[in-house]
Motif scaffolding. Structure first.
Motif, PDB file in Angstrom:
ATOM      1  N   VAL A  85      44.490  30.002  18.398  1.00 39.85           N
ATOM      2  CA  VAL A  85      45.739  30.042  19.155  1.00 39.85           C
ATOM      3  C   VAL A  85      45.716  31.332  19.956  1.00 39.85           C
ATOM      4  N   ILE A  86      45.766  31.213  21.276  1.00 37.95           N
ATOM      5  CA  ILE A  86      45.796  32.391  22.139  1.00 37.95           C
ATOM      6  C   ILE A  86      47.123  32.373  22.886  1.00 37.95           C
ATOM      7  N   SER A  87      47.850  33.491  22.810  1.00 39.18           N
ATOM      8  CA  SER A  87      49.135  33.537  23.510  1.00 39.18           C
ATOM      9  C   SER A  87      49.139  34.578  24.591  1.00 39.18           C
TER      10      SER A  87
END
Length: 87
Positions: A85-87
């Motif tokens: 998960v990259i935000s």
């Protein structure tokens, strides 16, 4: 494509020093094939981490097993599928 976190805890520090050039060359080869997302060492000396991109857990395990650090007994190896998960 799936991501796999490969933890490489230190097993033998002297063997790690000896085989580091081969390990780095191996990673560069896999990187040129698009098989590596990221890699690096832990600054506390524990070992390192490689994030492989592979189609399956079996492929990721094979990539990890071919790393000179693992093949030559310098590091242990733990492979885990990673839901990135990259935000």
């Amino acid at each position: 494509m799936k991501y796999f976190a490969v933890l490489l805890p230190m097993k033998d520090e002297e063997l790690s020093k000896e085989h580091r050039p081969a390990h780095l060359e191996y990673l560069e080869q896999r990187r040129s094939e698009g098989k590596i997302f990221a890699n690096g060492r832990f600054v506390d000396g524990w070992g390192g981490l490689v994030i492989y991109k592979a189609e399956s857990l079996e492929e990721a395990k094979q990539l990890a097993a071919e790393d000179p650090f693992v093949k030559l007994g310098a590091r242990d190896c733990q492979v885990h599928e990673w839901d990135i998960v990259i935000s």
